[in-house]
Scaffold this active site. Sequence first.
Site, PDB file in Angstrom:
ATOM      1  N   ASP A  35      56.737  58.713  -3.067  1.00 17.62           N
ATOM      2  CA  ASP A  35      56.832  57.313  -3.490  1.00 17.62           C
ATOM      3  C   ASP A  35      55.480  56.816  -3.984  1.00 17.62           C
ATOM      4  O   ASP A  35      54.598  56.481  -3.195  1.00 17.62           O
ATOM      5  CB  ASP A  35      57.331  56.457  -2.321  1.00 17.62           C
ATOM      6  CG  ASP A  35      58.828  56.572  -2.136  1.00 17.62           C
ATOM      7  OD1 ASP A  35      59.559  56.438  -3.135  1.00 17.62           O
ATOM      8  OD2 ASP A  35      59.266  56.820  -0.995  1.00 17.62           O
ATOM      9  N   MET A 138      68.544  52.552  -6.540  1.00 17.75           N
ATOM     10  CA  MET A 138      67.870  52.020  -5.350  1.00 17.75           C
ATOM     11  C   MET A 138      68.884  51.265  -4.500  1.00 17.75           C
ATOM     12  O   MET A 138      69.635  50.422  -4.998  1.00 17.75           O
ATOM     13  CB  MET A 138      66.742  51.052  -5.735  1.00 17.75           C
ATOM     14  CG  MET A 138      65.513  51.670  -6.378  1.00 17.75           C
ATOM     15  SD  MET A 138      64.713  52.981  -5.431  1.00 17.75           S
ATOM     16  CE  MET A 138      64.287  52.130  -3.904  1.00 17.75           C
ATOM     17  N   GLY A 177      66.864  54.525  -0.106  1.00 20.71           N
ATOM     18  CA  GLY A 177      66.621  53.334   0.692  1.00 20.71           C
ATOM     19  C   GLY A 177      67.678  53.066   1.738  1.00 20.71           C
ATOM     20  O   GLY A 177      68.860  52.898   1.432  1.00 20.71           O
TER      21      GLY A 177
HETATM   22  C1  DX5 Z   1      61.125  52.386  -1.204  1.00 11.60           C
HETATM   23  C2  DX5 Z   1      61.021  53.879  -1.425  1.00 11.60           C
HETATM   24  C3  DX5 Z   1      61.914  54.705  -0.580  1.00 11.60           C
HETATM   25  C4  DX5 Z   1      61.667  54.577   0.892  1.00 11.60           C
HETATM   26  C5  DX5 Z   1      62.890  54.986   1.654  1.00 11.60           C
HETATM   27  O1  DX5 Z   1      60.379  51.751  -2.179  1.00 11.60           O
HETATM   28  O2  DX5 Z   1      61.323  54.190  -2.760  1.00 11.60           O
HETATM   29  O3  DX5 Z   1      61.832  56.056  -0.973  1.00 11.60           O
HETATM   30  O4  DX5 Z   1      60.607  55.371   1.321  1.00 11.60           O
HETATM   31  O5  DX5 Z   1      62.633  54.781   2.989  1.00 11.60           O
HETATM   32  P1  DX5 Z   1      63.798  54.563   4.044  1.00 11.60           P
HETATM   33  O6  DX5 Z   1      64.627  55.792   4.004  1.00 11.60           O
HETATM   34  O7  DX5 Z   1      63.069  54.344   5.306  1.00 11.60           O
HETATM   35  O8  DX5 Z   1      64.565  53.356   3.571  1.00 11.60           O
HETATM   36 ZN    ZN Z   2      61.569  56.364  -3.428  1.00 12.80          ZN
END
Ligand code: DX5
Ligand code: ZN
Length: 216
Positions: A35, A138, A177
């Site tokens: 990320d 997302m 997410g």
């Molecule tokens: C949010 C990121 C995600 C995040 C997911 O901006 O793109 O990849 O790390 O984390 P979790 O699985 O904890 O929602």
């Molecule tokens: Zn991500």
Amino acid sequence: MKIKIAPSILASDFAKFGETVQLLEKNGADYIHCDVMDGNFVPPITFGAQAVKALRPHTKLPLDCHLMVTKPAVRIQEFAEAGADIITVHVEADRENVLENLEKIKSYGVKASAVINPATRAEELFPACEIADMVLIMSVVPGWGGQKFIPETLQKIQAVRNFCTKIGRDIDIEVDGGVTEENVKDVISAGANVIVAGSTVFRSPNMAETIRRLRG
Ligand code: DX5
Ligand code: ZN
């Protein structure tokens, strides 16, 4: 379609990325989700291409780089050269040039992907579906890990999968997410096959078992 699990190192100890990717590989992960946040497209700053390059020798797994940056076009080359295997650009970051950015990613021999935020309609991803290797939907507002999955995402996944089927493109659909062992079945039945998971994987007392369960 084969289900692939892409743990996000955003939820891991930033001082230990090398060890972490080795652990993920050992525990059955398919991709390493990186990320990248620039403090502009999203408020936080995480890491950039130099960190991806440093990570490269520590794992054979594909590095899945999610660029949450305002000017993706000027960043593609450095991530490709750093060893990214997949580069994902946000439609919202450069609406005019989504297809050009995907072509640019492909020109480096890297898999090209486009992503939409929860506030963006599924239709905005349709042109990208024609040429991308993967598309990402997302399921939380980008910027932070550990948020709650937005249930309306399921209809968007379905709409994108249906569109891809209609145009005869069997591409990967990634979801990012708030994915948990509980909601992953719905995410997969909606049509996603690449599952990002940050907190679910890193908070787990048994990483291998959690990764296995995330396969639905
Ligand atoms: C949010 C990121 C995600 C995040 C997911 O901006 O793109 O990849 O790390 O984390 P979790 O699985 O904890 O929602
Ligand atoms: Zn991500």
